[in-house]
Scaffold this active site. Structure first.
Site: not given
Length: 261
Positions: A142, A226, A86
């Site tokens: 992911h 990050s 995200d």
């Protein structure tokens, strides 16, 4: 007001002493009292979370939260490459000759970023994508592709901000910060997944087991906001034409397609 205080909290993490103290605090039971206000300040969607807000014993546990099954559907296109996080796509473009990517008007060397000279030639004239995760984002990473891990290594010691101001004014943040690189071979080429630490977030936890990755499966997580950089081998990727930066994207959403030239 709350958000201003948390921004101050984030800025304090730039110092060696204060970052160490804040990292320790975020993992302490005392930090639990700030979980609710942090969630409110950053408008986090609590309905997506796997646990209730009161079930997180520390801020660190909240930062690294997991989501309910199914809230991030993975694009099922056979040749699609999906967002690993995200995030906001801050930049997307071509890797120039001399192994340079330009982010926010600033040049970065992928030779420095990857730290292995034998790796870089295959990426020249390929695409790069910069995904920035703010403190409000879900921090699990992911796999963007189905493929086989052919190498993984860690570089750097310190970390500095990687938000849009850090990218524009910082000193080689993407190529100097603490980072873990996973190189994956998929059916049309290779991709390097560069997980870049930010501020006191030098804890990039790699959790995948074995050499095989499946698109959409969890592979790592950050302890705070990050950046992830994807580097694509020349001729192996075509980005979605609809992506205009800055571009909000979520885990599993299509970012482009594998291509073979």
């Amino acid at each position: 007001m709350k958000q201003s205080l948390y921004r101050l909290f984030i800025e304090l993490t730039n110092g060696k002493i204060t970052s160490g103290l804040l990292k320790r605090f975020a993992r302490s039971r005392a930090s639990r009292m700030f979980v609710s206000s942090f969630s409110q300040a950053y408008k986090i969607n609590e309905d997506e979370m796997e646990k209730r807000l009161t079930d997180y014993p520390t801020l660190h546990d909240f930062f690294t939260r997991t989501l309910k099954h199914g809230v991030r559907p993975i694009d099922e296109g056979a040749d699609s490459i999906v967002s690993p996080v995200d995030a906001v796509i801050e930049n997307i473009g071509m890797i120039k000759p001399e192994h340079i990517i330009t982010v926010k008007g600033k040049d970065y060397s992928i030779k420095e970023m990857l730290g292995k000279e034998e790796k870089i030639e295959k990426y020249t004239d390929g695409y790069f994508i910069i995904f920035y995760l703010s403190p409000s984002h879900y921090h699990r990473i992911h796999s963007p592709v189905t493929g086989r891990v052919i190498d993984q290594w860690t570089l750097g010691k310190k970390s500095y901000p990687v938000n849009k101001y850090g990218l524009k004014y910082g000193k080689n943040t993407l190529s100097k910060n603490y980072r873990t690189i996973t190189e994956v071979e998929h059916k049309f080429g290779k991709i390097s997944i560069v997980k870049v630490g930010a501020m006191f977030v030098n804890s990039i936890e790699v959790i995948h087991e074995g050499d095989e990755l499946v698109k959409g499966d969890e592979m790592a997580y950050f302890s705070f906001g990050s950046t992830v950089v994807l580097l694509f081998e020349k001729g192996s990727f075509t980005p979605l034409s609809s992506i205009k930066t800055p571009y909000d994207i979520k885990v599993g959403e299509c970012a482009g397609y594998m291509s073979h030239q």
